[in-house]
Design an enzyme around this catalytic site. Sequence first.
Site, PDB file in Angstrom:
ATOM      1  N   ASP A 143       0.837  -1.201   0.000  1.00 38.71           N
ATOM      2  CA  ASP A 143       0.000   0.000   0.000  1.00 38.71           C
ATOM      3  C   ASP A 143       0.873   1.252   0.000  1.00 38.71           C
ATOM      4  OD1 ASP A 143       0.884  -0.175   2.635  1.00 38.71           O
ATOM      5  OD2 ASP A 143      -1.104  -0.345   3.521  1.00 38.71           O
TER       6      ASP A 143
ATOM      7  N   ASN B  24      -8.718  -0.684  13.356  1.00 41.54           N
ATOM      8  CA  ASN B  24     -10.083  -0.948  12.869  1.00 41.54           C
ATOM      9  C   ASN B  24     -10.147  -2.210  11.998  1.00 41.54           C
ATOM     10  OD1 ASN B  24      -8.780  -0.114  10.560  1.00 41.54           O
ATOM     11  ND2 ASN B  24     -10.202   1.529  10.046  1.00 41.54           N
TER      12      ASN B  24
ATOM     13  N   HIS C 221      -8.160  -3.008   9.432  1.00 40.21           N
ATOM     14  CA  HIS C 221      -7.744  -2.944   8.025  1.00 40.21           C
ATOM     15  C   HIS C 221      -6.451  -3.720   7.800  1.00 40.21           C
ATOM     16  CE1 HIS C 221      -5.485   1.116   8.720  1.00 40.21           C
ATOM     17  NE2 HIS C 221      -4.562   0.216   8.493  1.00 40.21           N
TER      18      HIS C 221
ATOM     19  N   GLU D 282      -9.794  -0.926   4.050  1.00 42.89           N
ATOM     20  CA  GLU D 282     -10.533  -0.411   5.201  1.00 42.89           C
ATOM     21  C   GLU D 282     -11.809  -1.240   5.423  1.00 42.89           C
ATOM     22  OE1 GLU D 282      -9.260   1.603   7.203  1.00 42.89           O
ATOM     23  OE2 GLU D 282      -8.782   3.585   6.417  1.00 42.89           O
TER      24      GLU D 282
HETATM   25  C1  GLP Z   1      -1.172   1.311   8.346  1.00 47.21           C
HETATM   26  C2  GLP Z   1      -0.775   0.599   7.046  1.00 47.21           C
HETATM   27  C3  GLP Z   1      -0.938  -0.879   7.172  1.00 47.21           C
HETATM   28  C4  GLP Z   1      -0.411  -1.262   8.526  1.00 47.21           C
HETATM   29  C5  GLP Z   1      -1.386  -0.798   9.563  1.00 47.21           C
HETATM   30  C6  GLP Z   1      -0.898  -0.914  10.977  1.00 47.21           C
HETATM   31  O1  GLP Z   1      -2.050   2.347   8.151  1.00 47.21           O
HETATM   32  N1  GLP Z   1      -1.452   1.032   5.890  1.00 47.21           N
HETATM   33  O2  GLP Z   1      -0.283  -1.531   6.111  1.00 47.21           O
HETATM   34  O3  GLP Z   1      -0.286  -2.656   8.616  1.00 47.21           O
HETATM   35  O4  GLP Z   1      -1.847   0.502   9.278  1.00 47.21           O
HETATM   36  O5  GLP Z   1       0.075   0.024  11.260  1.00 47.21           O
HETATM   37  P1  GLP Z   1       0.964  -0.021  12.552  1.00 47.21           P
HETATM   38  O6  GLP Z   1       1.857  -1.203  12.403  1.00 47.21           O
HETATM   39  O7  GLP Z   1       1.721   1.275  12.550  1.00 47.21           O
HETATM   40  O8  GLP Z   1       0.068  -0.154  13.721  1.00 47.21           O
END
Ligand code: GLP
Length: 238
Positions: free
Chosen positions: A67, A135, A137, A142
Amino acid sequence: MILIKVKNYSELSKRAADILTSEITTKPNLKIGFATGQTPIGLYKELVKAYKNKKVNFSKVKGFDIDEYYPIERKNFDSYYYYLHKNLFNKVNIKKSNLHLFDSETKNPKKECLNYEKTIVKNPADIIILGVGTNGHIAFNEPYSKFNSKTRIIELTKETIQRNSKLFKNKKDMPKKALTIGIKTIMQSKKILLLASGKHKSEAISHLIKGKINSKWPVTYLRKHKNFIVIVDKPALG
Ligand code: GLP
């Protein structure tokens, strides 16, 4: 689903690195989908350490990002392009020509997503590393993303914008859209490795382990995958 419970973040990062190192040793041209966010930083540090100790060689590894914010300049410190280079690609011997990364500067995001999807479908990933949003995702799929969704441009939810904008130098600069591989694209990977650390992930993890498979919590879709490994630390188990 194989659930690996570990004590803390440091153990989680080491277990994940051991899995990746052994996969690369077995198949030197492994195709990996790389997650971003806070969670895999420890894993990437361990992989850099393993590379320096000559325990793993990235010379034939192929990689792609799962992403990216849109639009964002690649050279922006907050882009995932920058993050992956800073935390991993610039520190190991992965070939830049073996990397396929989202063009977050394109004027035609739809075309970019179509091309991205085509190349991944033609050559599915051997393993995709995932984190999970509070949430539920995965990548930037999402809540209410469809099971058969493909690579696309997506509007980020308020919750994600609120959480992730804290990581931006200037909160207001956070793009409200993103490019993401789809749920279907993720499910096509031969293996999936999901990492979750910290109390703030416990609701999403509880849905993953005990909840119904449903679009409100996209992470639950992963239970349908035949080769799905989850590493969670104690706080994330709630
Ligand atoms: C982000 C990314 C995801 C990631 C998730 C968790 O927004 N787009 O690919 O896995 O949210 O992030 P974090 O590891 O900082 O909690």
